[in-house]
Design an enzyme around this catalytic site. Structure first.
Site, PDB file in Angstrom:
ATOM      1  N   GLY A  58       0.835  -0.992   0.305  1.00 45.34           N
ATOM      2  CA  GLY A  58       0.079   0.711  -0.127  1.00 45.34           C
ATOM      3  C   GLY A  58       0.664   0.836   0.025  1.00 45.34           C
ATOM      4  N   GLN A  63       2.242   9.990   1.909  1.00 48.37           N
ATOM      5  CA  GLN A  63       4.338   9.616   1.718  1.00 48.37           C
ATOM      6  C   GLN A  63       5.423  10.601   0.913  1.00 48.37           C
ATOM      7  OE1 GLN A  63       2.257   5.499   2.863  1.00 48.37           O
ATOM      8  NE2 GLN A  63       4.446   5.005   3.450  1.00 48.37           N
ATOM      9  N   LEU A 105       6.383   1.824   4.488  1.00 47.25           N
ATOM     10  CA  LEU A 105       7.823   1.991   4.186  1.00 47.25           C
ATOM     11  C   LEU A 105       8.179   3.913   4.521  1.00 47.25           C
ATOM     12  CD1 LEU A 105       5.734   1.335   0.398  1.00 47.25           C
ATOM     13  CD2 LEU A 105       7.588   0.112   2.002  1.00 47.25           C
ATOM     14  N   GLU A 147      -3.383   3.029   5.514  1.00 48.01           N
ATOM     15  CA  GLU A 147      -2.721   3.799   5.108  1.00 48.01           C
ATOM     16  C   GLU A 147      -3.945   5.110   5.159  1.00 48.01           C
ATOM     17  OE1 GLU A 147       0.149   1.594   3.087  1.00 48.01           O
ATOM     18  OE2 GLU A 147      -1.023   3.401   2.764  1.00 48.01           O
TER      19      GLU A 147
HETATM   20  O1  K2U Z   1       1.735   2.513   4.118  1.00 50.74           O
HETATM   21  C1  K2U Z   1       2.835   1.774   3.900  1.00 50.74           C
HETATM   22  O2  K2U Z   1       3.767   2.171   4.724  1.00 50.74           O
HETATM   23  C2  K2U Z   1       2.710   0.837   2.947  1.00 50.74           C
HETATM   24  C3  K2U Z   1       2.773  -0.215   4.449  1.00 50.74           C
HETATM   25  C4  K2U Z   1       1.552  -1.384   4.448  1.00 50.74           C
HETATM   26  C5  K2U Z   1       1.112  -1.617   4.861  1.00 50.74           C
HETATM   27  C6  K2U Z   1       1.323  -1.768   6.322  1.00 50.74           C
HETATM   28  C7  K2U Z   1       0.481  -2.943   8.075  1.00 50.74           C
HETATM   29  C8  K2U Z   1       0.196  -3.796   6.777  1.00 50.74           C
HETATM   30  C9  K2U Z   1       0.060  -4.069   5.742  1.00 50.74           C
HETATM   31  C10 K2U Z   1      -0.066  -3.316   4.631  1.00 50.74           C
HETATM   32  C11 K2U Z   1       4.158  -1.429   3.289  1.00 50.74           C
HETATM   33  O3  K2U Z   1       3.303  -2.369   2.682  1.00 50.74           O
HETATM   34  S1  K2U Z   1       4.499  -2.170   5.129  1.00 50.74           S
HETATM   35  C12 K2U Z   1       5.072  -3.211   4.224  1.00 50.74           C
HETATM   36  C13 K2U Z   1       4.428  -4.917   4.518  1.00 50.74           C
HETATM   37  C14 K2U Z   1       4.300  -5.417   3.207  1.00 50.74           C
HETATM   38  C15 K2U Z   1       3.339  -6.523   3.531  1.00 50.74           C
HETATM   39  C16 K2U Z   1       2.812  -7.334   4.541  1.00 50.74           C
HETATM   40  C17 K2U Z   1       3.138  -6.020   5.652  1.00 50.74           C
HETATM   41  C18 K2U Z   1       3.889  -5.013   5.131  1.00 50.74           C
HETATM   42 ZN    ZN Z   2       2.661   3.075   6.287  1.00 53.95          ZN
END
Ligand code: K2U
Ligand code: ZN
Length: 181
Positions: A58, A63, A105, A147
Protein backbone atom coordinates in the site's frame (compact mmCIF):
# COMPACT_ATOMS: atom_id res chain seq x y z
CA UNK A 1 9.11 -5.62 -26.30
CA UNK A 2 11.43 -3.30 -28.26
CA UNK A 3 14.00 -1.20 -26.42
CA UNK A 4 12.35 1.94 -27.83
CA UNK A 5 8.96 0.94 -26.36
CA UNK A 6 10.56 0.10 -23.00
CA UNK A 7 12.33 3.48 -22.96
CA UNK A 8 9.05 5.17 -23.93
CA UNK A 9 7.11 3.41 -21.15
CA UNK A 10 9.83 4.21 -18.63
CA UNK A 11 9.50 7.94 -19.29
CA UNK A 12 5.84 7.78 -18.20
CA UNK A 13 6.59 5.93 -14.95
CA UNK A 14 8.46 7.36 -12.01
CA UNK A 15 9.59 6.04 -8.64
CA UNK A 16 8.89 8.95 -6.31
CA UNK A 17 10.98 9.85 -3.24
CA UNK A 18 9.40 8.77 0.07
CA UNK A 19 9.09 10.80 3.25
CA UNK A 20 10.65 9.07 6.26
CA UNK A 21 9.63 9.23 9.94
CA UNK A 22 10.08 11.56 11.85
CA UNK A 23 9.61 14.03 8.96
CA UNK A 24 6.80 16.36 10.17
CA UNK A 25 5.36 16.46 6.64
CA UNK A 26 4.05 12.93 7.38
CA UNK A 27 1.73 14.59 9.93
CA UNK A 28 0.00 16.72 7.29
CA UNK A 29 -3.76 16.14 6.94
CA UNK A 30 -4.54 15.44 3.28
CA UNK A 31 -7.16 17.50 1.42
CA UNK A 32 -9.90 15.92 -0.77
CA UNK A 33 -9.00 15.38 -4.43
CA UNK A 34 -10.99 17.98 -6.40
CA UNK A 35 -10.93 16.25 -9.79
CA UNK A 36 -9.66 12.88 -11.07
CA UNK A 37 -7.80 14.62 -13.88
CA UNK A 38 -4.64 13.86 -15.87
CA UNK A 39 -2.42 15.04 -12.98
CA UNK A 40 -4.07 12.62 -10.51
CA UNK A 41 -4.03 9.76 -13.05
CA UNK A 42 -0.28 10.27 -13.58
CA UNK A 43 0.21 10.41 -9.80
CA UNK A 44 -1.61 7.05 -9.49
CA UNK A 45 0.77 5.50 -12.05
CA UNK A 46 3.80 6.93 -10.24
CA UNK A 47 2.54 5.86 -6.80
CA UNK A 48 1.93 2.29 -8.02
CA UNK A 49 5.42 2.27 -9.56
CA UNK A 50 6.83 3.52 -6.25
CA UNK A 51 4.87 0.98 -4.17
CA UNK A 52 5.87 -2.01 -6.33
CA UNK A 53 9.50 -0.82 -6.44
CA UNK A 54 9.54 -0.64 -2.62
CA UNK A 55 7.81 -4.06 -2.33
CA UNK A 56 5.00 -2.47 -0.35
CA UNK A 57 1.34 -3.52 -0.44
CA UNK A 58 0.00 0.00 0.00
CA UNK A 59 1.02 3.62 -0.35
CA UNK A 60 -0.67 6.91 0.60
CA UNK A 61 -0.02 10.15 -1.31
CA UNK A 62 1.13 11.69 1.98
CA UNK A 63 4.19 9.42 1.87
CA UNK A 64 5.32 10.96 -1.43
CA UNK A 65 4.72 14.47 -0.07
CA UNK A 66 1.43 15.01 -1.94
CA UNK A 67 -1.19 15.99 0.58
CA UNK A 68 -4.35 14.87 -1.22
CA UNK A 69 -6.63 11.95 -0.30
CA UNK A 70 -5.27 9.22 -2.61
CA UNK A 71 -4.27 5.65 -1.72
CA UNK A 72 -2.98 2.77 -3.88
CA UNK A 73 -3.00 -0.83 -2.63
CA UNK A 74 -2.17 -4.26 -4.04
CA UNK A 75 -2.38 -7.22 -1.65
CA UNK A 76 -2.55 -9.82 -4.46
CA UNK A 77 -0.04 -12.67 -4.68
CA UNK A 78 0.84 -11.82 -8.29
CA UNK A 79 1.07 -8.06 -7.65
CA UNK A 80 -1.38 -7.42 -10.48
CA UNK A 81 -4.57 -6.26 -8.76
CA UNK A 82 -4.11 -2.59 -7.97
CA UNK A 83 -6.80 -0.87 -5.89
CA UNK A 84 -7.11 2.92 -6.07
CA UNK A 85 -9.03 4.79 -3.35
CA UNK A 86 -9.67 8.51 -3.82
CA UNK A 87 -11.34 10.53 -1.04
CA UNK A 88 -12.05 7.35 0.97
CA UNK A 89 -14.71 7.48 3.70
CA UNK A 90 -15.24 4.70 6.27
CA UNK A 91 -18.95 3.80 6.38
CA UNK A 92 -18.80 0.67 8.60
CA UNK A 93 -16.36 -1.09 10.91
CA UNK A 94 -16.64 -4.50 12.60
CA UNK A 95 -17.11 -4.70 16.36
CA UNK A 96 -14.17 -7.10 16.52
CA UNK A 97 -10.57 -5.89 16.45
CA UNK A 98 -7.22 -7.66 16.47
CA UNK A 99 -3.58 -6.77 17.06
CA UNK A 100 -1.62 -7.13 13.80
CA UNK A 101 2.11 -6.78 13.12
CA UNK A 102 2.57 -3.72 10.89
CA UNK A 103 5.41 -2.13 9.00
CA UNK A 104 5.60 1.07 6.98
CA UNK A 105 7.63 2.17 3.96
CA UNK A 106 8.18 5.46 5.79
CA UNK A 107 9.60 3.68 8.85
CA UNK A 108 11.90 1.08 7.25
CA UNK A 109 12.91 -1.96 9.29
CA UNK A 110 10.44 -1.32 12.12
CA UNK A 111 7.55 -3.74 12.80
CA UNK A 112 5.17 -3.69 15.76
CA UNK A 113 1.61 -4.52 16.80
CA UNK A 114 -1.32 -2.22 16.06
CA UNK A 115 -4.99 -2.87 16.98
CA UNK A 116 -7.22 -2.63 13.90
CA UNK A 117 -10.84 -3.46 13.01
CA UNK A 118 -11.13 -6.99 11.59
CA UNK A 119 -13.36 -5.75 8.76
CA UNK A 120 -14.15 -2.36 7.23
CA UNK A 121 -16.44 -0.89 4.54
CA UNK A 122 -15.18 2.16 2.63
CA UNK A 123 -16.76 4.35 -0.05
CA UNK A 124 -14.30 6.03 -2.43
CA UNK A 125 -13.72 7.12 -6.01
CA UNK A 126 -11.71 4.74 -8.20
CA UNK A 127 -8.96 5.73 -10.64
CA UNK A 128 -11.56 6.81 -13.20
CA UNK A 129 -13.45 8.96 -10.71
CA UNK A 130 -16.31 6.44 -10.33
CA UNK A 131 -17.76 5.90 -6.85
CA UNK A 132 -17.32 2.39 -5.42
CA UNK A 133 -17.79 0.57 -2.10
CA UNK A 134 -14.99 -1.67 -0.84
CA UNK A 135 -15.79 -4.34 1.77
CA UNK A 136 -12.49 -5.59 3.22
CA UNK A 137 -11.25 -8.03 5.82
CA UNK A 138 -7.91 -9.63 6.72
CA UNK A 139 -4.78 -8.00 5.27
CA UNK A 140 -6.74 -5.68 2.97
CA UNK A 141 -8.70 -4.27 5.93
CA UNK A 142 -5.48 -3.69 7.90
CA UNK A 143 -3.81 -2.04 4.92
CA UNK A 144 -6.74 0.30 4.21
CA UNK A 145 -6.80 1.42 7.86
CA UNK A 146 -3.03 1.95 7.81
CA UNK A 147 -3.22 4.04 4.61
CA UNK A 148 -6.24 6.07 5.74
CA UNK A 149 -4.26 6.92 8.88
CA UNK A 150 -1.53 8.32 6.61
CA UNK A 151 -4.10 10.62 4.96
CA UNK A 152 -4.96 11.88 8.45
CA UNK A 153 -1.28 12.56 9.13
CA UNK A 154 -0.87 9.54 11.41
CA UNK A 155 2.08 7.08 11.24
CA UNK A 156 1.60 3.65 12.90
CA UNK A 157 4.40 4.29 15.45
CA UNK A 158 2.06 6.84 17.06
CA UNK A 159 0.08 3.89 18.44
CA UNK A 160 3.18 2.66 20.29
CA UNK A 161 4.44 3.76 23.72
CA UNK A 162 6.40 7.04 23.91
CA UNK A 163 9.46 5.00 24.94
CA UNK A 164 9.24 2.78 21.86
CA UNK A 165 8.43 5.73 19.56
CA UNK A 166 11.41 7.78 20.81
CA UNK A 167 13.75 4.82 20.35
CA UNK A 168 12.45 4.41 16.77
CA UNK A 169 12.81 8.17 16.15
CA UNK A 170 16.48 8.10 17.28
CA UNK A 171 17.16 5.02 15.13
CA UNK A 172 15.59 6.63 12.02
CA UNK A 173 17.49 9.91 12.50
CA UNK A 174 20.78 8.01 12.92
CA UNK A 175 20.11 5.93 9.78
CA UNK A 176 19.18 9.04 7.74
CA UNK A 177 22.37 10.81 8.88
CA UNK A 178 24.46 7.81 7.81
CA UNK A 179 22.68 7.66 4.43
CA UNK A 180 23.39 11.38 3.92
CA UNK A 181 27.16 10.85 4.31
O1 K2U B 1 1.86 2.62 4.10
C1 K2U B 1 2.84 1.92 3.90
O2 K2U B 1 3.96 2.22 4.32
C2 K2U B 1 2.66 0.62 3.19
C3 K2U B 1 2.65 -0.53 4.13
C4 K2U B 1 1.23 -1.03 4.13
C5 K2U B 1 0.88 -1.97 5.23
C6 K2U B 1 1.21 -1.70 6.54
C7 K2U B 1 0.84 -2.59 7.54
C8 K2U B 1 0.16 -3.74 7.23
C9 K2U B 1 -0.16 -3.99 5.93
C10 K2U B 1 0.20 -3.11 4.94
C11 K2U B 1 3.78 -1.41 3.60
O3 K2U B 1 3.31 -2.25 2.63
S1 K2U B 1 4.70 -2.13 4.86
C12 K2U B 1 5.42 -3.48 4.23
C13 K2U B 1 4.54 -4.68 4.35
C14 K2U B 1 4.46 -5.55 3.31
C15 K2U B 1 3.67 -6.67 3.42
C16 K2U B 1 2.94 -6.91 4.58
C17 K2U B 1 3.03 -6.02 5.62
C18 K2U B 1 3.83 -4.89 5.52
ZN1 ZN C 1 2.81 3.35 6.12
Amino acid sequence: MSLVLILTLEEFMAVLPLLYFPDPKLNTVAKPVQAVDARIKQLIVDMLDTMYDAKGIGLAATQVNVHEQLIVIDVSEDRDQALVLINPQTVWTSSETHLNEEGCLSVPGIYDGVQRFDAIKVVALDGEGKSRTVEADKLLAVCIQHEMDHLMGKVFVEYLSPLKRNRIKKKMIKAQREDAR
